[in-house]
Design a protein around this motif. Sequence first.
Motif, mmCIF file in Angstrom:
data_model
loop_
_atom_site.group_PDB
_atom_site.id
_atom_site.type_symbol
_atom_site.label_atom_id
_atom_site.label_comp_id
_atom_site.label_asym_id
_atom_site.label_seq_id
_atom_site.Cartn_x
_atom_site.Cartn_y
_atom_site.Cartn_z
ATOM 1 N N GLU A 36 -78.989 67.496 72.644
ATOM 2 C CA GLU A 36 -77.854 66.902 73.366
ATOM 3 C C GLU A 36 -77.389 67.845 74.461
ATOM 4 O OE1 GLU A 36 -75.670 63.995 70.194
ATOM 5 O OE2 GLU A 36 -75.347 66.140 69.888
ATOM 6 N N ARG A 38 -78.981 69.713 76.255
ATOM 7 C CA ARG A 38 -79.874 69.768 77.419
ATOM 8 C C ARG A 38 -80.223 68.389 77.941
ATOM 9 N NH1 ARG A 38 -83.855 73.725 74.702
ATOM 10 N NH2 ARG A 38 -82.579 75.606 74.644
ATOM 11 N N GLY A 39 -79.392 67.429 77.618
ATOM 12 C CA GLY A 39 -79.527 66.144 78.293
ATOM 13 C C GLY A 39 -80.375 65.092 77.594
ATOM 14 N N GLU A 41 -80.484 62.033 75.581
ATOM 15 C CA GLU A 41 -79.391 61.105 75.283
ATOM 16 C C GLU A 41 -79.777 59.961 74.367
ATOM 17 O OE1 GLU A 41 -78.131 59.888 79.138
ATOM 18 O OE2 GLU A 41 -76.899 61.690 79.436
ATOM 19 N N SER A 88 -88.066 65.407 74.019
ATOM 20 C CA SER A 88 -88.178 64.962 75.397
ATOM 21 C C SER A 88 -89.400 64.055 75.589
ATOM 22 C CB SER A 88 -88.260 66.205 76.295
ATOM 23 O OG SER A 88 -88.598 65.854 77.589
#
Length: 232
Positions: A36, A38-39, A41, A88
């Motif tokens: 979270e 580091r983006g 979502e 990711s």
Amino acid sequence: MAVRLAIMLMAAPTGLCSETPDFAARREQMVRDQLEGRGIENPRVLDAMRKVPRHRFVPAALADRAYRDGPLPIGYGQTISQPFIVASMTALADPQPRDRILEVGTGSGYQAAVLGELAARVYTIEIVPELAARSRKLLAELGYENVDVITGDGWKGLAGEAPFDAIVVTAAPAEIPPPLLDQLAVGAKLVIPVGDRNQMLRVVERTREGLEERGVYPVRFVPLVREPENAR
Ligand code: SAH
């Protein structure tokens, strides 16, 4: 004290609670700080990362380091990817509940388990027979009945089960293997590290018009090797 002891016993049916680190709490912290923070979502991906017991996928001696922000050795010169990279790549592949997914490079089986939480069926190919056998056993033990581990060379994909709704490759070829492009369904994405020394994570989407490709960020994976009979 008595109350606390009772709670601890309930929470740890194995009775090992005094020696077992609180892996669930570490996992929660990993998701907060490394993902979270580091983006990442996608809530389904975050939930899967909260659920899969990463410490079971690393050698027992390294279980204590399983939730750290980095890759770890898993034997045979191979590594389990950093949690952020797994999350990711999973978010880029965006598996849906009815999807059939192909992974190339089973390694520890961790990425396959994360995909298994999110999709209907996961086929994962590993070229080192010992790693394939170990991951097959662990995934079965953890209840991932929807994950099939296949021993072989993933460069050629898995034509018999194609097309796939997403393909995730976790070892780096110098160039994208054409069979993997052929095995993408319309709307499906291939997420793959490409390159020799300087690798780039690439996403290729098959649209009705053709293939759309983009680079995402630089990465560092072990090389995708070929079975001797297929090596060029
Ligand atoms: N996804 C793994 C990490 C992958 S490490 C995990 O979650 O732990 C990369 C793996 O790809 C290694 O286990 C390596 O043996 C395997 N590999 C390399 N070349 C391959 C090929 N041609 N086909 C299938 N697996 C391959």
